[in-house]
Design a protein around this motif. Structure first.
Motif, PDB file in Angstrom:
ATOM      1  N   CYS A  76      -9.478   3.704   6.690  1.00 11.15           N
ATOM      2  CA  CYS A  76      -9.989   3.256   5.403  1.00 11.15           C
ATOM      3  C   CYS A  76      -8.837   3.230   4.398  1.00 11.15           C
ATOM      4  CB  CYS A  76     -11.108   4.166   4.906  1.00 11.15           C
ATOM      5  SG  CYS A  76     -10.578   5.850   4.520  1.00 11.15           S
ATOM      6  N   TRP A  77      -9.124   2.781   3.213  1.00 10.06           N
ATOM      7  CA  TRP A  77      -8.148   2.845   2.128  1.00 10.06           C
ATOM      8  C   TRP A  77      -8.820   3.507   0.949  1.00 10.06           C
ATOM      9  CZ3 TRP A  77      -9.209   0.692  -2.547  1.00 10.06           C
ATOM     10  CH2 TRP A  77     -10.145  -0.334  -2.588  1.00 10.06           C
ATOM     11  N   GLU A  78      -7.999   4.078   0.066  1.00 12.49           N
ATOM     12  CA  GLU A  78      -8.533   4.664  -1.158  1.00 12.49           C
ATOM     13  C   GLU A  78      -7.448   4.711  -2.230  1.00 12.49           C
ATOM     14  OE1 GLU A  78      -8.080   9.451  -0.536  1.00 12.49           O
ATOM     15  OE2 GLU A  78      -9.838   8.491   0.340  1.00 12.49           O
ATOM     16  N   TYR A  79      -7.909   4.762  -3.473  1.00 14.11           N
ATOM     17  CA  TYR A  79      -6.996   4.951  -4.599  1.00 14.11           C
ATOM     18  C   TYR A  79      -6.679   6.442  -4.703  1.00 14.11           C
ATOM     19  CZ  TYR A  79      -8.357   0.289  -6.288  1.00 14.11           C
ATOM     20  OH  TYR A  79      -8.576  -1.059  -6.417  1.00 14.11           O
ATOM     21  N   VAL A  80      -5.411   6.760  -4.976  1.00 18.52           N
ATOM     22  CA  VAL A  80      -5.012   8.160  -5.117  1.00 18.52           C
ATOM     23  C   VAL A  80      -4.315   8.326  -6.459  1.00 18.52           C
ATOM     24  CG1 VAL A  80      -3.547   9.972  -4.159  1.00 18.52           C
ATOM     25  CG2 VAL A  80      -4.788   8.450  -2.620  1.00 18.52           C
ATOM     26  N   PHE A 124      -0.735  10.577  16.128  1.00 18.72           N
ATOM     27  CA  PHE A 124       0.585  10.087  15.745  1.00 18.72           C
ATOM     28  C   PHE A 124       1.518  11.253  15.443  1.00 18.72           C
ATOM     29  CE2 PHE A 124       3.576   8.379  12.530  1.00 18.72           C
ATOM     30  CZ  PHE A 124       4.142   7.373  13.288  1.00 18.72           C
ATOM     31  N   GLN A 125       2.724  11.237  16.015  1.00 18.71           N
ATOM     32  CA  GLN A 125       3.671  12.335  15.855  1.00 18.71           C
ATOM     33  C   GLN A 125       4.883  11.976  14.999  1.00 18.71           C
ATOM     34  OE1 GLN A 125       3.241  15.563  17.093  1.00 18.71           O
ATOM     35  NE2 GLN A 125       1.186  14.774  17.426  1.00 18.71           N
ATOM     36  N   GLY A 126       5.051  10.715  14.677  1.00 17.46           N
ATOM     37  CA  GLY A 126       6.225  10.298  13.918  1.00 17.46           C
ATOM     38  C   GLY A 126       6.087  10.577  12.433  1.00 17.46           C
ATOM     39  N   ALA A 127       7.142  10.228  11.703  1.00 19.75           N
ATOM     40  CA  ALA A 127       7.132  10.379  10.249  1.00 19.75           C
ATOM     41  C   ALA A 127       6.421   9.193   9.616  1.00 19.75           C
ATOM     42  CB  ALA A 127       8.557  10.458   9.730  1.00 19.75           C
ATOM     43  N   ASP A 128       5.775   9.429   8.499  1.00 17.98           N
ATOM     44  CA  ASP A 128       5.168   8.334   7.754  1.00 17.98           C
ATOM     45  C   ASP A 128       6.275   7.422   7.241  1.00 17.98           C
ATOM     46  OD1 ASP A 128       2.567   9.281   8.097  1.00 17.98           O
ATOM     47  OD2 ASP A 128       2.706  10.569   6.337  1.00 17.98           O
ATOM     48  N   GLU A 129       5.949   6.156   7.047  1.00 13.87           N
ATOM     49  CA  GLU A 129       6.941   5.174   6.643  1.00 13.87           C
ATOM     50  C   GLU A 129       7.337   5.288   5.175  1.00 13.87           C
ATOM     51  OE1 GLU A 129       5.326   1.375   7.655  1.00 13.87           O
ATOM     52  OE2 GLU A 129       5.136   1.888   9.763  1.00 13.87           O
ATOM     53  N   GLY A 130       6.585   6.007   4.397  1.00 12.37           N
ATOM     54  CA  GLY A 130       6.871   6.112   2.971  1.00 12.37           C
ATOM     55  C   GLY A 130       6.192   5.021   2.174  1.00 12.37           C
ATOM     56  N   ALA A 131       6.470   5.010   0.890  1.00 14.63           N
ATOM     57  CA  ALA A 131       5.834   4.051  -0.015  1.00 14.63           C
ATOM     58  C   ALA A 131       6.322   2.637   0.252  1.00 14.63           C
ATOM     59  CB  ALA A 131       6.114   4.445  -1.455  1.00 14.63           C
ATOM     60  N   VAL A 183       1.567  -0.365  -5.015  1.00 15.79           N
ATOM     61  CA  VAL A 183       2.332   0.566  -4.192  1.00 15.79           C
ATOM     62  C   VAL A 183       1.337   1.321  -3.311  1.00 15.79           C
ATOM     63  CG1 VAL A 183       3.916   2.531  -4.185  1.00 15.79           C
ATOM     64  CG2 VAL A 183       4.057   0.815  -6.014  1.00 15.79           C
ATOM     65  N   TYR A 184       1.648   1.393  -2.011  1.00 10.24           N
ATOM     66  CA  TYR A 184       0.736   2.037  -1.075  1.00 10.24           C
ATOM     67  C   TYR A 184       1.525   2.783  -0.004  1.00 10.24           C
ATOM     68  CZ  TYR A 184       1.840  -1.528   2.401  1.00 10.24           C
ATOM     69  OH  TYR A 184       2.495  -2.328   3.302  1.00 10.24           O
ATOM     70  N   MET A 185       0.819   3.591   0.761  1.00 16.72           N
ATOM     71  CA  MET A 185       1.413   4.277   1.905  1.00 16.72           C
ATOM     72  C   MET A 185       0.381   4.359   3.025  1.00 16.72           C
ATOM     73  SD  MET A 185       3.469   7.849   2.115  1.00 16.72           S
ATOM     74  CE  MET A 185       2.393   9.057   2.830  1.00 16.72           C
ATOM     75  N   VAL A 186       0.853   4.174   4.249  1.00 15.01           N
ATOM     76  CA  VAL A 186       0.016   4.313   5.437  1.00 15.01           C
ATOM     77  C   VAL A 186       0.264   5.701   6.022  1.00 15.01           C
ATOM     78  CG1 VAL A 186      -0.443   3.461   7.773  1.00 15.01           C
ATOM     79  CG2 VAL A 186       0.099   1.844   5.929  1.00 15.01           C
ATOM     80  N   GLU A 233      -5.485   8.313   9.205  1.00 11.68           N
ATOM     81  CA  GLU A 233      -6.082   6.979   9.285  1.00 11.68           C
ATOM     82  C   GLU A 233      -6.423   6.472   7.885  1.00 11.68           C
ATOM     83  OE1 GLU A 233      -9.261   7.309  12.199  1.00 11.68           O
ATOM     84  OE2 GLU A 233      -7.814   6.942  13.802  1.00 11.68           O
ATOM     85  N   LEU A 234      -5.401   6.514   7.023  1.00  9.57           N
ATOM     86  CA  LEU A 234      -5.604   6.216   5.610  1.00  9.57           C
ATOM     87  C   LEU A 234      -4.489   5.342   5.059  1.00  9.57           C
ATOM     88  CD1 LEU A 234      -7.134   6.834   2.925  1.00  9.57           C
ATOM     89  CD2 LEU A 234      -5.569   8.783   2.670  1.00  9.57           C
ATOM     90  N   VAL A 235      -4.888   4.342   4.277  1.00 10.82           N
ATOM     91  CA  VAL A 235      -3.965   3.587   3.440  1.00 10.82           C
ATOM     92  C   VAL A 235      -4.264   4.025   2.016  1.00 10.82           C
ATOM     93  CG1 VAL A 235      -3.283   1.304   2.609  1.00 10.82           C
ATOM     94  CG2 VAL A 235      -3.892   1.621   5.023  1.00 10.82           C
ATOM     95  N   SER A 236      -3.302   4.673   1.377  1.00 11.85           N
ATOM     96  CA  SER A 236      -3.519   5.158   0.010  1.00 11.85           C
ATOM     97  C   SER A 236      -2.791   4.250  -0.974  1.00 11.85           C
ATOM     98  CB  SER A 236      -3.047   6.607  -0.138  1.00 11.85           C
ATOM     99  OG  SER A 236      -1.710   6.759   0.278  1.00 11.85           O
ATOM    100  N   ILE A 237      -3.506   3.896  -2.042  1.00  9.08           N
ATOM    101  CA  ILE A 237      -2.954   3.045  -3.093  1.00  9.08           C
ATOM    102  C   ILE A 237      -2.661   3.938  -4.286  1.00  9.08           C
ATOM    103  CG2 ILE A 237      -3.389   1.097  -4.638  1.00  9.08           C
ATOM    104  CD1 ILE A 237      -5.286   0.001  -2.474  1.00  9.08           C
ATOM    105  N   TRP A 238      -1.384   4.009  -4.643  1.00 10.88           N
ATOM    106  CA  TRP A 238      -0.944   4.926  -5.695  1.00 10.88           C
ATOM    107  C   TRP A 238      -0.820   4.278  -7.063  1.00 10.88           C
ATOM    108  CZ3 TRP A 238       3.920   7.082  -2.790  1.00 10.88           C
ATOM    109  CH2 TRP A 238       3.498   7.798  -1.662  1.00 10.88           C
TER     110      TRP A 238
END
Length: 86
Positions: A4-8, A47-54, A65-68, A73-78
């Motif tokens: 899902c996605w959400e605003y953060v 998933f064991q890797g690092a997040d890709e960042g903003a 601006v977002y981050m996966v 299992e989240l796409v956050s919109i900052w």
């Protein structure tokens, strides 16, 4: 879990004052990002890797601006930034 996605921290804070048409474009693109992340990370919680960042996504009327975060299992919109009104 399900992607899902959400605003953060929340929609009111992130989208305050943005035109409704622009917010609709942001949310449409967020839906696309969720589908893409779900296809890329079939086993997100494992998933064991690092997040890709903003990252930035450009849509009609501005960008956001977002981050996966695969493990959540989240796409956050900052931040959303509408184009300045002339």
């Amino acid at each position: 879990m399900s992607w899902c996605w959400e605003y953060v921290p929340d929609e009111q804070t992130v989208a305050a004052g943005a035109p409704p048409e622009f917010i609709a474009e942001v949310e449409k693109k967020a839906d696309e990002l969720v589908r893409a992340a779900e296809a890329l990370h079939l086993h997100g919680p494992a998933f064991q890797g690092a997040d890709e960042g903003a990252r930035h996504a450009f849509v009609a009327g501005g960008f956001f601006v977002y981050m996966v975060t695969a493990r959540s299992e989240l796409v956050s919109i900052w931040q959303i930034t509408p184009d300045p009104v002339p």
